[in-house]
Design a protein around this motif. Structure first.
Motif, PDB file in Angstrom:
ATOM      1  N   GLN A  27      -2.919  13.349   4.506  1.00 11.96           N
ATOM      2  CA  GLN A  27      -2.287  12.033   4.483  1.00 11.96           C
ATOM      3  C   GLN A  27      -1.419  11.779   5.699  1.00 11.96           C
ATOM      4  O   GLN A  27      -0.739  10.752   5.775  1.00 11.96           O
ATOM      5  N   ARG A  28      -1.436  12.688   6.663  1.00 12.66           N
ATOM      6  CA  ARG A  28      -0.562  12.577   7.834  1.00 12.66           C
ATOM      7  C   ARG A  28      -0.901  11.368   8.686  1.00 12.66           C
ATOM      8  O   ARG A  28      -0.001  10.639   9.137  1.00 12.66           O
ATOM      9  N   ASP A  29      -2.170  11.120   8.907  1.00  9.81           N
ATOM     10  CA  ASP A  29      -2.566  10.001   9.764  1.00  9.81           C
ATOM     11  C   ASP A  29      -2.243   8.653   9.123  1.00  9.81           C
ATOM     12  O   ASP A  29      -2.026   7.661   9.832  1.00  9.81           O
ATOM     13  N   GLY A  76       1.836   8.525   9.520  1.00  9.45           N
ATOM     14  CA  GLY A  76       2.402   8.860  10.826  1.00  9.45           C
ATOM     15  C   GLY A  76       3.166  10.169  10.800  1.00  9.45           C
ATOM     16  O   GLY A  76       3.699  10.580   9.759  1.00  9.45           O
ATOM     17  N   PRO A  77       3.249  10.853  11.949  1.00  7.04           N
ATOM     18  CA  PRO A  77       3.923  12.158  11.992  1.00  7.04           C
ATOM     19  C   PRO A  77       5.432  12.090  11.798  1.00  7.04           C
ATOM     20  O   PRO A  77       6.044  13.084  11.410  1.00  7.04           O
ATOM     21  N   ASP A  78       6.060  10.941  12.083  1.00  8.56           N
ATOM     22  CA  ASP A  78       7.512  10.851  11.925  1.00  8.56           C
ATOM     23  C   ASP A  78       7.941  11.090  10.480  1.00  8.56           C
ATOM     24  O   ASP A  78       8.997  11.678  10.224  1.00  8.56           O
ATOM     25  N   ALA A  79       7.132  10.651   9.518  1.00  7.54           N
ATOM     26  CA  ALA A  79       7.478  10.802   8.113  1.00  7.54           C
ATOM     27  C   ALA A  79       6.833  12.024   7.479  1.00  7.54           C
ATOM     28  O   ALA A  79       7.326  12.530   6.466  1.00  7.54           O
ATOM     29  N   SER A  80       5.735  12.527   8.071  1.00 11.27           N
ATOM     30  CA  SER A  80       4.956  13.563   7.396  1.00 11.27           C
ATOM     31  C   SER A  80       4.925  14.903   8.112  1.00 11.27           C
ATOM     32  O   SER A  80       4.408  15.876   7.552  1.00 11.27           O
ATOM     33  N   GLU A  81       5.451  14.984   9.317  1.00 12.85           N
ATOM     34  CA  GLU A  81       5.398  16.259  10.041  1.00 12.85           C
ATOM     35  C   GLU A  81       6.331  17.265   9.385  1.00 12.85           C
ATOM     36  O   GLU A  81       7.537  17.036   9.251  1.00 12.85           O
ATOM     37  N   VAL A  82       5.777  18.400   8.949  1.00 11.55           N
ATOM     38  CA  VAL A  82       6.560  19.483   8.355  1.00 11.55           C
ATOM     39  C   VAL A  82       6.303  20.751   9.158  1.00 11.55           C
ATOM     40  O   VAL A  82       5.559  20.748  10.140  1.00 11.55           O
ATOM     41  N   MET A  83       6.929  21.835   8.751  1.00 13.03           N
ATOM     42  CA  MET A  83       6.828  23.064   9.519  1.00 13.03           C
ATOM     43  C   MET A  83       5.390  23.555   9.655  1.00 13.03           C
ATOM     44  O   MET A  83       4.960  23.971  10.743  1.00 13.03           O
ATOM     45  N   ASP A  84       4.632  23.512   8.565  1.00 14.96           N
ATOM     46  CA  ASP A  84       3.259  24.017   8.605  1.00 14.96           C
ATOM     47  C   ASP A  84       2.375  23.182   9.518  1.00 14.96           C
ATOM     48  O   ASP A  84       1.568  23.723  10.285  1.00 14.96           O
ATOM     49  N   THR A  85       2.493  21.859   9.433  1.00 15.70           N
ATOM     50  CA  THR A  85       1.679  21.007  10.300  1.00 15.70           C
ATOM     51  C   THR A  85       2.149  21.098  11.753  1.00 15.70           C
ATOM     52  O   THR A  85       1.331  20.979  12.686  1.00 15.70           O
ATOM     53  N   TYR A  86       3.436  21.314  11.969  1.00 13.86           N
ATOM     54  CA  TYR A  86       3.949  21.489  13.334  1.00 13.86           C
ATOM     55  C   TYR A  86       3.325  22.727  13.975  1.00 13.86           C
ATOM     56  O   TYR A  86       2.885  22.697  15.135  1.00 13.86           O
ATOM     57  N   VAL A  87       3.290  23.818  13.221  1.00 13.29           N
ATOM     58  CA  VAL A  87       2.692  25.054  13.736  1.00 13.29           C
ATOM     59  C   VAL A  87       1.214  24.844  14.028  1.00 13.29           C
ATOM     60  O   VAL A  87       0.686  25.311  15.053  1.00 13.29           O
ATOM     61  N   TYR A  88       0.523  24.121  13.155  1.00  9.06           N
ATOM     62  CA  TYR A  88      -0.917  23.914  13.350  1.00  9.06           C
ATOM     63  C   TYR A  88      -1.199  23.076  14.602  1.00  9.06           C
ATOM     64  O   TYR A  88      -2.016  23.457  15.441  1.00  9.06           O
ATOM     65  N   PHE A  89      -0.533  21.948  14.723  1.00  9.01           N
ATOM     66  CA  PHE A  89      -0.841  21.041  15.829  1.00  9.01           C
ATOM     67  C   PHE A  89      -0.360  21.585  17.179  1.00  9.01           C
ATOM     68  O   PHE A  89      -1.020  21.371  18.202  1.00  9.01           O
ATOM     69  N   ASN A 135       0.848  -1.186   0.000  1.00  7.41           N
ATOM     70  CA  ASN A 135       0.000   0.000   0.000  1.00  7.41           C
ATOM     71  C   ASN A 135       0.887   1.240   0.000  1.00  7.41           C
ATOM     72  O   ASN A 135       1.429   1.643   1.035  1.00  7.41           O
ATOM     73  N   VAL A 136       1.067   1.833  -1.169  1.00  9.00           N
ATOM     74  CA  VAL A 136       1.952   2.985  -1.311  1.00  9.00           C
ATOM     75  C   VAL A 136       1.444   4.175  -0.498  1.00  9.00           C
ATOM     76  O   VAL A 136       2.228   4.965   0.031  1.00  9.00           O
ATOM     77  N   MET A 137       0.131   4.288  -0.350  1.00  6.90           N
ATOM     78  CA  MET A 137      -0.449   5.429   0.338  1.00  6.90           C
ATOM     79  C   MET A 137      -0.180   5.427   1.838  1.00  6.90           C
ATOM     80  O   MET A 137      -0.333   6.458   2.493  1.00  6.90           O
ATOM     81  N   THR A 138       0.207   4.298   2.400  1.00  5.69           N
ATOM     82  CA  THR A 138       0.471   4.220   3.844  1.00  5.69           C
ATOM     83  C   THR A 138       1.917   3.846   4.148  1.00  5.69           C
ATOM     84  O   THR A 138       2.238   3.510   5.291  1.00  5.69           O
TER      85      THR A 138
END
Length: 336
Positions: free
Chosen positions: A275-277, A280-293, A187-190
């Motif tokens: 697609q973050r969930d 997982g956040p280890d691979a997908s957390e970026v600056m914009d999502t960090y600021v949001y969460f 599953n490429v999406m996950t």
């Protein structure tokens, strides 16, 4: 009639003078008297153009410049119920805590990796597609292909992610077809390992066609006589692109590259948060999502604002440095 002496003829020509009455050196034209109109006259004269610009000015003022005042939160222990005036001032404490936060550096690392991949794979894609479209002889085919490749830009990221899931997901069409032939891609999406390449592929599919507009316009401004001369000298298609087309659009390429470097810490909030969930956040957390969460979800307004302010300052510094470097190589850059 007797010939007029040369000296007399020269003396008969009036000597140019400036508006103050002083003689000017030979070959220098006198300055023109320009009367500057009062401001109210200029506003009345250009009122139509000013009214056309007003919506754009209001948009940037309300949504870009006015919110800059909120950066004061980065230096406060901000509490929404206290407001800007009552929240205590903490100086650089938020920046110190931010630098000591491991999740912040993980977000920075993911952001830079995605940016590097997109600079290598996504940024040249519109240039290559514009060159291919420009090489088509038939105008009808060219316009048809342009219309087709423009369409994905108008799809929302929700639709794009859903389409990729139907194709590359665990039960997607491509995944199922490959499994029937004995090839398993999972599953490429996950898959966290392929997430950065996945979002780059999504960006290429969605916005490459739209990005060709400015390059096609730049190519159209190149003098066709250069191509004709090169063809007469025996230059093939590849040589004409290398020696005429690419140098002709080089200023536009450098300008867009400089602007992209200024936006180096922004890699697409909506696309990634959808697609973050899944990865997982280890691979997908970026600056914009960090600021949001950390800011909106967890309520740590000061630290998240400090992260956003650092992102803006770094981007601004990169634009200045890249523009200065372009000037060193003789290019115009974004500004002079």
């Amino acid at each position: 009639m007797a010939d007029v002496p040369v000296t007399a003829a020269r003396q008969s020509v009036p000597q140019p003078r400036d508006p103050d009455g002083a003689d000017l050196p030979a070959g220098k034209k006198p300055k023109k008297n320009r009367i500057r109109q009062p401001l109210r006259h200029r506003l009345k004269r250009d009122r139509a153009l000013l009214l056309l610009c007003l919506p754009g000015v209001l948009f940037f003022a309300l949504f870009f410049y006015l919110p800059l005042a909120g950066n004061v939160i980065a230096f406060q222990d901000y509490q929404p119920f206290l407001g800007f005036k009552e929240s205590p001032f903490v100086g650089l404490a938020n920046f110190t805590a931010l630098v000591a936060e491991p999740d912040f550096w993980s977000a920075v690392s993911n952001t830079l990796q995605i940016t590097a991949i997109q600079l290598v794979l996504y940024f040249p894609a519109p240039i290559a597609l514009a060159l291919l479209l420009n090489s088509l002889i038939s105008e009808k085919i060219k316009r048809f292909i342009q219309t087709v490749v423009y369409l994905p830009h108008f799809l929302s990221w929700v639709v794009v992610v859903a389409m990729f899931k139907q194709v590359l997901g665990g039960a997607g069409s491509v995944t199922t077809l490959l499994m029937e032939h004995g090839v398993s891609i999972g599953n490429v999406m996950t898959d966290p390992g392929t997430f950065k390449l996945l979002i780059t592929a999504q960006a290429i599919w969605k916005d490459t066609g739209w990005g060709t507009i400015i390059f096609l316009a730049s190519i159209a401004s190149i003098d066709m006589a250069q191509y004709e001369s090169a063809a007469m000298d025996g230059a093939g298609w590849a040589r004409r692109i290398w020696h005429i087309t690419l140098p002709g659009i080089r200023p536009v390429i450098l300008m867009l590259l400089i602007l992209r470097l200024g936006d180096i810490l922004s890699v697409g909030f909506e696309q990634i948060i959808l697609q973050r969930d899944a990865v997982g956040p280890d691979a997908s957390e970026v600056m914009d999502t960090y600021v949001y969460f950390h800011g909106v979800v967890d309520g740590d307004w000061g630290m998240s604002t400090a992260a956003g302010l650092m992102k803006g300052v770094i981007g601004f510094a990169l634009i200045l440095a890249a523009n200065k470097l372009a000037h060193r190589f003789g290019e115009q850059g974004v500004y002079r």
